[in-house]
Design an enzyme around this catalytic site. Structure first.
Site, PDB file in Angstrom:
ATOM      1  N   ILE A  43       4.806 -34.505  66.959  1.00 38.18           N
ATOM      2  CA  ILE A  43       4.641 -32.971  67.326  1.00 38.18           C
ATOM      3  C   ILE A  43       5.046 -32.098  66.022  1.00 38.18           C
ATOM      4  O   ILE A  43       6.012 -32.269  65.311  1.00 38.18           O
ATOM      5  CB  ILE A  43       6.031 -32.405  68.190  1.00 38.18           C
ATOM      6  CG1 ILE A  43       5.747 -33.335  69.322  1.00 38.18           C
ATOM      7  CG2 ILE A  43       5.701 -31.057  68.437  1.00 38.18           C
ATOM      8  CD1 ILE A  43       4.454 -33.074  70.409  1.00 38.18           C
ATOM      9  N   GLU A  44       3.983 -31.637  65.366  1.00 34.64           N
ATOM     10  CA  GLU A  44       3.905 -30.932  64.022  1.00 34.64           C
ATOM     11  C   GLU A  44       4.322 -29.508  64.121  1.00 34.64           C
ATOM     12  O   GLU A  44       4.356 -28.866  65.271  1.00 34.64           O
ATOM     13  CB  GLU A  44       2.273 -30.952  63.347  1.00 34.64           C
ATOM     14  CG  GLU A  44       2.059 -32.582  62.983  1.00 34.64           C
ATOM     15  CD  GLU A  44       0.584 -32.634  62.331  1.00 34.64           C
ATOM     16  OE1 GLU A  44       0.159 -31.633  62.057  1.00 34.64           O
ATOM     17  OE2 GLU A  44       0.724 -33.883  62.019  1.00 34.64           O
ATOM     18  N   CYS A  53       7.832 -37.115  64.237  1.00 32.67           N
ATOM     19  CA  CYS A  53       7.085 -38.466  64.533  1.00 32.67           C
ATOM     20  C   CYS A  53       7.123 -38.870  65.980  1.00 32.67           C
ATOM     21  O   CYS A  53       8.111 -38.742  66.522  1.00 32.67           O
ATOM     22  CB  CYS A  53       7.243 -39.524  63.393  1.00 32.67           C
ATOM     23  SG  CYS A  53       6.959 -39.153  61.817  1.00 32.67           S
ATOM     24  N   GLU A  55       7.283 -41.996  67.138  1.00 37.19           N
ATOM     25  CA  GLU A  55       8.512 -43.063  67.496  1.00 37.19           C
ATOM     26  C   GLU A  55       9.535 -42.749  67.648  1.00 37.19           C
ATOM     27  O   GLU A  55      10.488 -43.047  68.478  1.00 37.19           O
ATOM     28  CB  GLU A  55       8.005 -44.379  66.590  1.00 37.19           C
ATOM     29  CG  GLU A  55       8.105 -44.017  65.181  1.00 37.19           C
ATOM     30  CD  GLU A  55       6.993 -43.587  64.358  1.00 37.19           C
ATOM     31  OE1 GLU A  55       6.113 -42.588  65.003  1.00 37.19           O
ATOM     32  OE2 GLU A  55       6.425 -44.296  63.529  1.00 37.19           O
ATOM     33  N   CYS A  91      11.422 -42.723  59.770  1.00 39.35           N
ATOM     34  CA  CYS A  91      11.328 -43.328  61.028  1.00 39.35           C
ATOM     35  C   CYS A  91      12.000 -44.913  60.975  1.00 39.35           C
ATOM     36  O   CYS A  91      12.690 -45.195  61.761  1.00 39.35           O
ATOM     37  CB  CYS A  91       9.689 -43.618  61.507  1.00 39.35           C
ATOM     38  SG  CYS A  91       9.324 -41.848  62.338  1.00 39.35           S
TER      39      CYS A  91
HETATM   40  N1  THU Z   1       3.050 -40.101  62.114  1.00 37.10           N
HETATM   41  C1  THU Z   1       3.734 -40.465  63.347  1.00 37.10           C
HETATM   42  O1  THU Z   1       4.019 -39.836  64.313  1.00 37.10           O
HETATM   43  N2  THU Z   1       3.909 -41.818  63.381  1.00 37.10           N
HETATM   44  C2  THU Z   1       4.026 -42.714  62.257  1.00 37.10           C
HETATM   45  O2  THU Z   1       4.027 -43.728  62.234  1.00 37.10           O
HETATM   46  C3  THU Z   1       3.128 -42.300  61.169  1.00 37.10           C
HETATM   47  C4  THU Z   1       2.781 -40.833  60.935  1.00 37.10           C
HETATM   48  C5  THU Z   1       2.556 -38.538  62.179  1.00 37.10           C
HETATM   49  C6  THU Z   1       3.477 -37.451  61.347  1.00 37.10           C
HETATM   50  C7  THU Z   1       2.434 -36.524  61.291  1.00 37.10           C
HETATM   51  O3  THU Z   1       2.335 -35.567  62.499  1.00 37.10           O
HETATM   52  C8  THU Z   1       1.150 -37.230  61.015  1.00 37.10           C
HETATM   53  O4  THU Z   1       1.392 -38.591  61.808  1.00 37.10           O
HETATM   54  C9  THU Z   1       0.587 -37.432  59.876  1.00 37.10           C
HETATM   55  O5  THU Z   1       1.623 -37.923  58.722  1.00 37.10           O
END
Ligand code: THU
Length: 131
Positions: A43-44, A53, A55, A91
């Site tokens: 969720i950005e 992220c 996970e 993470c």
């Molecule tokens: N991202 C994740 O949610 N998990 C990962 O293991 C790698 C990166 C997301 C963060 C961001 O929203 C997008 O991927 C690009 O970095």
């Protein structure tokens, strides 16, 4: 859950990704020892640093519902990307503290997957023992 089933759940979770900035959809599924599972997606935010992220959302969901480290069996993280998805440093640090050392972490794309542990992903981690 078998590997392919939990990977599918992680890909399903990635459909709920809110990622207008990176356009990189990630999904995660954490399975509990009692058979329940929690899903998460990335969720950005326009303030990029506020992004969460997939996970971490999945594992935090488990904790928010009363589960702890000992209850966690398996974690899958999936993205439809050329390279198999690799968890970011933040993470890895969170997973080190919140999931068991021996927990299998499945990292997947549409072509395949690899299985790692948090010890492999984050050797020589800083933990509560270093405080
Ligand atoms: N991202 C994740 O949610 N998990 C990962 O293991 C790698 C990166 C997301 C963060 C961001 O929203 C997008 O991927 C690009 O970095």
């Amino acid at each position: 859950m078998n590997h392919q089933a939990i990977i599918e759940k992680a890909f399903m979770a990635s459909k709920n990704s809110y990622s207008p900035y990176s356009k990189f959809k990630v999904g995660a599924c954490v399975e509990m020892n009692d058979g329940k599972y929690f899903m998460g997606a990335n969720i950005e935010n326009a303030a990029y640093g506020a992004t969460m992220c997939a996970e971490r959302n999945a594992v935090y969901g488990a904790y928010c519902n009363g589960y702890t480290k000992k209850d966690i069996k398996l974690l899958a993280i999936a993205a439809d990307s050329a390279a198999i998805v690799s968890p970011c440093g933040a993470c890895r640090q969170v997973l080190k503290e919140l999931i068991p050392d021996e927990c299998q972490i499945i990292l997947a794309n549409r072509q395949g997957y690899k299985i790692m542990t948090i010890k492999e992903l984050l050797p020589m981690a800083f933990t509560e023992e270093n405080l």
